[in-house]
Design a protein around this motif. Structure first.
Motif, PDB file in Angstrom:
ATOM      1  N   ALA A 184       5.944  53.459 -36.268  1.00 32.60           N
ATOM      2  CA  ALA A 184       6.708  52.691 -35.608  1.00 32.60           C
ATOM      3  C   ALA A 184       7.884  52.057 -36.589  1.00 32.60           C
ATOM      4  O   ALA A 184       8.991  51.926 -35.996  1.00 32.60           O
ATOM      5  CB  ALA A 184       5.812  51.379 -35.283  1.00 32.60           C
ATOM      6  N   LEU A 219      -0.372  45.434 -31.076  1.00 30.80           N
ATOM      7  CA  LEU A 219      -1.444  46.229 -31.570  1.00 30.80           C
ATOM      8  C   LEU A 219      -2.948  45.429 -31.712  1.00 30.80           C
ATOM      9  O   LEU A 219      -2.968  44.821 -32.822  1.00 30.80           O
ATOM     10  CB  LEU A 219      -0.890  47.019 -32.923  1.00 30.80           C
ATOM     11  CG  LEU A 219      -2.121  48.115 -33.260  1.00 30.80           C
ATOM     12  CD1 LEU A 219      -2.363  49.051 -32.304  1.00 30.80           C
ATOM     13  CD2 LEU A 219      -1.702  48.625 -34.682  1.00 30.80           C
ATOM     14  N   THR A 275       4.227  56.525 -26.845  1.00 35.57           N
ATOM     15  CA  THR A 275       4.032  54.907 -26.756  1.00 35.57           C
ATOM     16  C   THR A 275       5.549  54.347 -27.401  1.00 35.57           C
ATOM     17  O   THR A 275       6.116  53.431 -26.815  1.00 35.57           O
ATOM     18  CB  THR A 275       2.855  54.563 -27.599  1.00 35.57           C
ATOM     19  OG1 THR A 275       1.817  54.692 -26.864  1.00 35.57           O
ATOM     20  CG2 THR A 275       2.901  52.887 -27.619  1.00 35.57           C
ATOM     21  N   LEU A 276       5.945  54.992 -28.545  1.00 34.99           N
ATOM     22  CA  LEU A 276       7.078  54.390 -29.321  1.00 34.99           C
ATOM     23  C   LEU A 276       8.382  54.693 -28.552  1.00 34.99           C
ATOM     24  O   LEU A 276       8.984  53.753 -28.214  1.00 34.99           O
ATOM     25  CB  LEU A 276       7.006  55.126 -30.655  1.00 34.99           C
ATOM     26  CG  LEU A 276       6.101  55.048 -31.622  1.00 34.99           C
ATOM     27  CD1 LEU A 276       6.426  55.590 -32.845  1.00 34.99           C
ATOM     28  CD2 LEU A 276       5.965  53.218 -32.095  1.00 34.99           C
ATOM     29  N   THR A 311       5.573  39.939 -23.794  1.00 37.95           N
ATOM     30  CA  THR A 311       4.790  41.051 -23.865  1.00 37.95           C
ATOM     31  C   THR A 311       4.308  41.509 -22.381  1.00 37.95           C
ATOM     32  O   THR A 311       3.924  40.746 -21.724  1.00 37.95           O
ATOM     33  CB  THR A 311       3.489  40.670 -24.907  1.00 37.95           C
ATOM     34  OG1 THR A 311       2.917  39.649 -24.355  1.00 37.95           O
ATOM     35  CG2 THR A 311       4.121  40.402 -26.243  1.00 37.95           C
ATOM     36  N   ALA A 370       5.289  46.570 -30.559  1.00 35.81           N
ATOM     37  CA  ALA A 370       3.902  46.908 -30.272  1.00 35.81           C
ATOM     38  C   ALA A 370       2.883  45.783 -30.563  1.00 35.81           C
ATOM     39  O   ALA A 370       2.915  45.387 -31.839  1.00 35.81           O
ATOM     40  CB  ALA A 370       3.614  48.312 -31.170  1.00 35.81           C
ATOM     41  N   LEU A 412       8.245  52.084 -25.671  1.00 37.72           N
ATOM     42  CA  LEU A 412       8.503  50.762 -26.004  1.00 37.72           C
ATOM     43  C   LEU A 412      10.077  50.565 -26.286  1.00 37.72           C
ATOM     44  O   LEU A 412      10.784  49.777 -25.952  1.00 37.72           O
ATOM     45  CB  LEU A 412       7.944  50.510 -27.371  1.00 37.72           C
ATOM     46  CG  LEU A 412       6.520  50.115 -27.462  1.00 37.72           C
ATOM     47  CD1 LEU A 412       5.903  50.272 -28.754  1.00 37.72           C
ATOM     48  CD2 LEU A 412       6.269  48.620 -26.877  1.00 37.72           C
ATOM     49  N   LEU A 448      -0.449  49.809 -24.067  1.00 43.97           N
ATOM     50  CA  LEU A 448      -0.088  50.427 -25.317  1.00 43.97           C
ATOM     51  C   LEU A 448      -0.835  51.762 -25.637  1.00 43.97           C
ATOM     52  O   LEU A 448      -0.379  52.512 -26.266  1.00 43.97           O
ATOM     53  CB  LEU A 448      -0.170  49.443 -26.668  1.00 43.97           C
ATOM     54  CG  LEU A 448       0.262  49.907 -27.969  1.00 43.97           C
ATOM     55  CD1 LEU A 448       1.777  49.895 -27.750  1.00 43.97           C
ATOM     56  CD2 LEU A 448      -0.139  49.010 -29.006  1.00 43.97           C
ATOM     57  N   GLY A 468       7.404  43.808 -25.818  1.00 43.09           N
ATOM     58  CA  GLY A 468       6.431  44.925 -26.311  1.00 43.09           C
ATOM     59  C   GLY A 468       5.253  44.900 -25.298  1.00 43.09           C
ATOM     60  O   GLY A 468       5.191  44.513 -24.220  1.00 43.09           O
ATOM     61  N   VAL A 519       5.761  45.691 -35.138  1.00 44.52           N
ATOM     62  CA  VAL A 519       4.275  45.743 -34.857  1.00 44.52           C
ATOM     63  C   VAL A 519       3.847  44.325 -35.113  1.00 44.52           C
ATOM     64  O   VAL A 519       4.196  43.866 -36.460  1.00 44.52           O
ATOM     65  CB  VAL A 519       3.718  46.793 -35.659  1.00 44.52           C
ATOM     66  CG1 VAL A 519       2.108  46.848 -35.332  1.00 44.52           C
ATOM     67  CG2 VAL A 519       4.123  48.124 -35.384  1.00 44.52           C
TER      68      VAL A 519
END
Length: 577
Positions: A394, A363, A339-340, A575, A361, A343, A331, A318, A401
């Motif tokens: 998402a 977040l 963004t999605l 990440t 994500a 990813l 992000l 992520g 997430v």
């Protein structure tokens, strides 16, 4: 004309002939005593929710199933404990809607007799030469009716038409009972008990008919009203055959699986049954864990990446940051839709060997601040509406997430609880950054936070309670270690809850950039550059007293996916900043 109808017609002719022949000295056949047609057994719902049948051995499990699913039974099928005998008996019991009990195991006769007395049984259908238990002296006479091994004889005795025999291989008995469909008119038999069946059009011979005419039959009875919204989950063990037969006889659907959480077919089957009462039998785990997993499976809800297992066979890859805030991480370098898509692309290129890669994500939900804010927490918070909008998008995109918390002077569980409404989504977990957990008098940037496992465990307990209460699939709790001492006692973190998967994340910011090594001065008197590799950082971190899974947070020097997944143990979370 069906086979049983032809047999009955010929039996009637044979009986009449026997009566007429009485004057010549031949034996006159008499019919079974006439009785009123009654319900053979009365079903009952097992306790509401999820329960597990207790007992060791086929007899105990069969009794437990009878106690769970039947309030009474004037007729009961009994069988020896051997698997092939249990199969035939369970098949007959399913057809007739009657409980089946196992006799012959050492030391179990009294328990079987007690269950027959509880049921108020007057007739037992004896299969496979099962032994009869002795009832209490004050009990009325127990009538035993032998069940013939051949199909024609069995039909006459039970008073039901059967379509034929289905051969079931050893080890597949429970699965065969589970997949049987109404009206349950096929007899399940082991291979050794499956002679070639005569065709339906073949007429019974006079000799066969005479033998059949001698057979005692069950008293007339109606099948009970079968239960609905009931399910039994079995691991398929052969000691459960009779118990499963009783469940099917009562109307329960049966799911056969050795790992409910990771078996998509079992989850789909249990969901399709719409069961509000679930019973487990066999090795289904401890009762509390099974109850949770069964309730989750009954919802049919999948986690991102498929199934209801959080970590088994999955790697989460992520980006970290916040939408609309590019300064906080990658992000937020593009709008939510982009963004999605980024990813998903990142997850597709990350590799992970044979694992399923889940786009994730990370977040930033609360962010440590140099100012105290209105609540004095030194931690700014995103609004619920802002977080919900991103989380729902998402979810639709199949993205996991992790709500990420930098709590400042506020306790971590206090912050997490503010977002319970969002955490009710199955694609949402939690990431904690305890390096930003400050004590009174401290401000972000001036000190590095250190927490004890107790504070992490408070979040574990909160997530476990939330997840269990709402029958949600398990949630990830990612704990980022800014230093090896960020959590003072990692060995005390509670990783035992099936509702929460705890992962410790290693900070990879200390990896030496290759360019820096190449640019080292050539002066022999200069100190040699310090080279720090990902494997060294990984080895030092994973030497901490923690036996759970690990993650890797990429630093400014990005480590390739192939290098990361070659580490041991391999990270389950990666990440990017």
């Amino acid at each position: 004309m069906p086979r049983l109808a032809r047999l009955r017609a010929l039996l009637a002719i044979t009986a009449a002939t026997a009566v007429l022949a009485g004057c010549t000295g031949e034996v006159v056949l008499t019919a079974d005593p006439p009785t009123d047609v009654t319900i053979g057994a009365a079903t009952q719902d097992p306790p509401e929710g999820v329960t597990v049948l207790e007992g060791d051995g086929a007899t105990a499990l069969a009794i437990a199933a009878s106690e769970a699913y039947f309030a009474s039974a004037e007729i009961v099928v009994i069988t020896p404990p051997e698997a092939d005998a249990q199969l035939r008996a369970a098949s007959v019991a399913t057809t007739l809607g009657l409980p089946v009990l196992v006799t012959g195991e050492e030391g179990t006769a009294d328990a079987v007799a007690t269950e027959l007395e509880r049921l108020g049984t007057r007739t037992v259908l004896v299969t496979g030469g099962a032994t009869l238990p002795e009832l209490a002296p004050d009990r009325p006479f127990l009538r035993a009716v032998p069940a013939p091994d051949d199909l024609d004889g069995l039909q006459v005795v039970i008073g039901r038409d059967l379509a034929g025999e289905v051969v079931v291989q050893a080890g597949g008995e429970v699965a065969a009972l589970a997949s049987a469909q109404e009206p349950f008119d096929w007899l399940l038999v082991p291979p050794s008990d499956s002679p070639a069946a005569s065709s339906d059009s073949a007429e019974p011979t006079e000799e066969a008919t005479r033998n059949l005419a001698d057979l005692p039959g069950l008293p007339p009875f109606r099948a009970p009203e079968r239960l609905t919204t009931n399910a039994l989950v079995s691991d398929g063990g052969d000691g459960q055959i009779a118990a499963v037969g009783t469940a099917r006889a009562a109307g329960a659907g049966v799911v056969v699986t050795t790992d409910l959480a990771s078996d998509p077919n079992a989850i789909a089957t249990l969901f399709g049954l719409g069961a509000d009462r679930i019973v487990g039998v066999g090795d289904v785990g401890d009762p509390q864990t099974f109850a949770y997993r069964a309730r989750v499976a009954a919802t049919g809800v999948d986690l991102p990446g498929g199934g209801q297992e959080l970590l088994d066979g999955k790697v989460y890859v992520g980006l970290r940051g916040a939408p609309g805030a590019p300064e906080l991480g990658s992000l937020g370098e593009q709008d939510a839709s982009a963004t999605l898509e980024r990813l998903r692309s990142l997850a597709g290129s990350a590799g992970g060997g044979s694992s399923r890669v889940v786009p994730t994500a990370v977040l930033l939900t609360t962010v440590a601040s140099a100012t105290p804010g209105s609540d004095g927490s030194y931690s700014g918070k995103r609004t619920l509406a802002d977080v919900e909008g991103f989380v729902d998008a998402a979810r639709d995109a199949g993205v996991s997430v992790l709500l990420t918390f930098q709590p400042g002077r506020q306790s971590m569980v206090e912050q997490v609880a503010l977002y319970d409404e969002v955490l009710a989504r199955p694609n949402v977990g939690v990431a904690l950054e305890p390096g930003w957990r400050l004590q009174p008098g401290e401000v972000p940037g001036s000190q590095a936070g250190v927490v004890a496992a107790d504070e992490v465990n408070a979040v574990v307990e909160h997530l476990a309670a939330l997840t269990d209460a709402q029958a949600l699939p398990p949630k990830m709790l990612l704990v980022r270690l800014a230093t090896d001492g960020t959590v003072s006692d990692p060995q005390n973190i509670d990783a035992s809850r099936p509702q929460v998967g705890v992962v410790l994340e290693v900070d990879g910011g200390g990896v030496t950039p290759p360019a820096e090594t190449e640019a080292a001065p050539e002066d022999p008197a200069a100190p040699a550059p310090v080279v720090v590799t990902s494997s060294e950082i990984w080895a030092r971190a994973t030497a901490l007293p923690w036996n759970g899974p690990w993650g890797w947070a990429q630093g400014s020097t990005e480590v390739t996916a192939s290098e990361l997944f070659a580490l041991s143990p391999s990270p389950v979370v990666v990440t990017y900043p």
